[in-house]
Design an enzyme around this catalytic site. Structure first.
Site, PDB file in Angstrom:
ATOM      1  N   ASP A  82       0.838  -1.201   0.000  1.00  0.00           N
ATOM      2  CA  ASP A  82       0.000   0.000   0.000  1.00  0.00           C
ATOM      3  C   ASP A  82       0.877   1.258   0.000  1.00  0.00           C
ATOM      4  O   ASP A  82       1.887   1.318   0.695  1.00  0.00           O
ATOM      5  CB  ASP A  82      -0.877  -0.047   1.257  1.00  0.00           C
ATOM      6  CG  ASP A  82      -2.015   0.948   1.238  1.00  0.00           C
ATOM      7  OD1 ASP A  82      -2.399   1.398   0.141  1.00  0.00           O
ATOM      8  OD2 ASP A  82      -2.531   1.268   2.330  1.00  0.00           O
ATOM      9  N   HIS A 181      -6.791   9.478   5.554  1.00  0.00           N
ATOM     10  CA  HIS A 181      -6.237   8.424   6.396  1.00  0.00           C
ATOM     11  C   HIS A 181      -6.312   8.862   7.853  1.00  0.00           C
ATOM     12  O   HIS A 181      -6.390  10.049   8.143  1.00  0.00           O
ATOM     13  CB  HIS A 181      -4.782   8.153   6.015  1.00  0.00           C
ATOM     14  CG  HIS A 181      -4.623   7.658   4.616  1.00  0.00           C
ATOM     15  ND1 HIS A 181      -3.815   8.276   3.697  1.00  0.00           N
ATOM     16  CD2 HIS A 181      -5.198   6.612   3.978  1.00  0.00           C
ATOM     17  CE1 HIS A 181      -3.876   7.606   2.551  1.00  0.00           C
ATOM     18  NE2 HIS A 181      -4.707   6.600   2.695  1.00  0.00           N
ATOM     19  N   GLY A 182      -6.255   7.901   8.768  1.00  0.00           N
ATOM     20  CA  GLY A 182      -6.326   8.239  10.182  1.00  0.00           C
ATOM     21  C   GLY A 182      -7.777   8.368  10.609  1.00  0.00           C
ATOM     22  O   GLY A 182      -8.661   7.753  10.034  1.00  0.00           O
ATOM     23  N   GLY A 216      -9.034   5.457   2.944  1.00  0.00           N
ATOM     24  CA  GLY A 216      -9.542   6.149   4.144  1.00  0.00           C
ATOM     25  C   GLY A 216     -10.922   5.687   4.564  1.00  0.00           C
ATOM     26  O   GLY A 216     -11.793   6.499   4.877  1.00  0.00           O
ATOM     27  N   GLY A 217     -11.152   4.366   4.605  1.00  0.00           N
ATOM     28  CA  GLY A 217     -12.472   3.843   4.961  1.00  0.00           C
ATOM     29  C   GLY A 217     -12.840   4.029   6.428  1.00  0.00           C
ATOM     30  O   GLY A 217     -14.011   4.193   6.762  1.00  0.00           O
ATOM     31  N   ASN A 237     -10.387   0.739   1.282  1.00  0.00           N
ATOM     32  CA  ASN A 237      -9.226   0.479   2.139  1.00  0.00           C
ATOM     33  C   ASN A 237      -9.546   0.792   3.595  1.00  0.00           C
ATOM     34  O   ASN A 237     -10.058   1.873   3.901  1.00  0.00           O
ATOM     35  CB  ASN A 237      -8.050   1.359   1.706  1.00  0.00           C
ATOM     36  CG  ASN A 237      -7.384   0.850   0.460  1.00  0.00           C
ATOM     37  OD1 ASN A 237      -7.879  -0.072  -0.196  1.00  0.00           O
ATOM     38  ND2 ASN A 237      -6.262   1.447   0.110  1.00  0.00           N
ATOM     39  N   VAL A 238      -9.223  -0.148   4.475  1.00  0.00           N
ATOM     40  CA  VAL A 238      -9.447   0.049   5.904  1.00  0.00           C
ATOM     41  C   VAL A 238      -8.141  -0.243   6.626  1.00  0.00           C
ATOM     42  O   VAL A 238      -7.660  -1.378   6.616  1.00  0.00           O
ATOM     43  CB  VAL A 238     -10.549  -0.900   6.423  1.00  0.00           C
ATOM     44  CG1 VAL A 238     -10.813  -0.648   7.902  1.00  0.00           C
ATOM     45  CG2 VAL A 238     -11.827  -0.743   5.608  1.00  0.00           C
ATOM     46  N   THR A 240      -6.664   2.258   9.596  1.00  0.00           N
ATOM     47  CA  THR A 240      -6.621   2.785  10.968  1.00  0.00           C
ATOM     48  C   THR A 240      -7.478   1.966  11.927  1.00  0.00           C
ATOM     49  O   THR A 240      -7.076   1.695  13.061  1.00  0.00           O
ATOM     50  CB  THR A 240      -7.091   4.260  10.962  1.00  0.00           C
ATOM     51  OG1 THR A 240      -6.253   4.977  10.049  1.00  0.00           O
ATOM     52  CG2 THR A 240      -6.997   4.892  12.329  1.00  0.00           C
TER      53      THR A 240
HETATM   54 ZN   LIG Z   1      -4.582   4.926   1.445  1.00  0.00          ZN
END
Ligand SMILES: [Zn+2]
Length: 296
Positions: A82, A181-182, A216-217, A237-238, A240
């Site tokens: 990633d 993200h985060g 950033g799911g 995408n998951v 965090t």
């Molecule tokens: Zn990403």
């Protein structure tokens, strides 16, 4: 049928109108938990490693474990690197047996992003066992060693997407649409659904050229997730959320069992919590029960 590229999984998902979860892992317990969730849910799945765990654990080790677990899983599983900005690490992962890599050239100028992404795509395609994701625009927040300060992230320009995909020859595409993200700082992050739809129409309106990935799911509301799936996002995408589950579960266990000193018990607790988290995402994304799906 177990080992597949991200492109294979996403193409099937695209034509069958569901979305495949891509879950970032940092250790073996998480990798096993993600695959066990896929087996329980009979769902296709993508495992992702960001650059730091890939370097720390080494690509050949991760790919070797992936190969064994995917072989036994009986459901389609991809392993993707990633957000990598290092062409050589992408090549090492391709050689080591990753089935997919994401070259993230989004922070480079346009021509450099194209040239470097194309170099990775050509290398992967020559091998024939790996698909490549590219990114246009910059996803906000922090993922591994990539930071995008507020105000420095920018969104994907729909009018440049076709040229980007044609010139880079990527297989899957991540357009920045305001996801981050985060952890989101607000309950209602400003996700540009119209932009996503415009990108999807321009790129895949006539025929599928490159299925789209949403980064950033973690923390997105179920209604936004469902809207993006309806607009034909093929992967979510998951990352965090899985980190939080790992650390929170560990902390809670140690607090509840201060004198136990039993790492195996912590591992089992983490495995079960990660598995439940991933299984819930599979239901939300509509991939549960789709392990045997073939695109028409
Ligand atoms: Zn990403």
């Amino acid at each position: 049928m177990s080992r597949q590229t991200a492109r294979d999984l996403m193409e099937t998902a695209y034509y069958s109108h569901y979305c495949v979860g891509a879950f970032n892992i940092t250790n073996l317990i998480q990798m096993e938990a993600v695959i066990d969730a896929a087996i329980r849910k009979q769902s296709p799945v993508m495992i992702q490693t960001s650059v730091t765990p890939a370097r720390f654990l080494r690509p050949e080790v991760l790919a070797g474990i992936y190969e064994i677990l995917a072989h036994d899983a009986g459901v389609p599983v991809a392993l993707q690197l990633d957000h990598c900005r290092d062409v050589n690490l992408c090549k090492l992962c391709i050689d080591s047996g990753y089935s997919s890599v994401m070259f993230d050239g989004s922070s480079f100028p346009w021509e450099e992003n194209i040239a470097l992404t194309r170099e990775v795509a050509d290398y992967a395609h020559a091998k024939g066992t790996c698909s490549v994701e590219g990114e246009l625009g910059l996803v906000g927040g922090v993922e591994d060693d990539i930071f995008a300060e507020d105000g420095t992230s920018f969104l994907c320009p729909p009018e440049r997407v076709v040229e980007f995909v044609e010139r880079t020859r990527i297989d899957t595409m991540a357009p920045a649409i305001g996801t981050a993200h985060g952890v989101y700082k607000t309950d209602n992050p400003n996700i540009d659904l119209e932009r996503f739809e415009a990108v999807e129409k321009r790129l895949n309106g006539r025929r599928l050229v490159a299925p789209l990935v949403v980064h950033g799911g973690t923390g997105l509301s179920e209604s936004i997730v469902k809207k993006l799936v309806a607009l034909r996002a093929a992967t979510f995408n998951v990352s965090t959320e899985l980190k939080h589950v790992l650390l929170d579960t560990t902390a809670r266990y140690l607090e509840d069992h201060p004198n136990e000193y039993n790492p195996g018990a912590v591992d089992r607790e983490v495995h079960s919590a990660v598995k439940n988290c991933v299984a819930a995402w599979m239901d939300k994304l509509g991939s549960a029960g789709k392990a045997d799906e073939r695109h028409k």
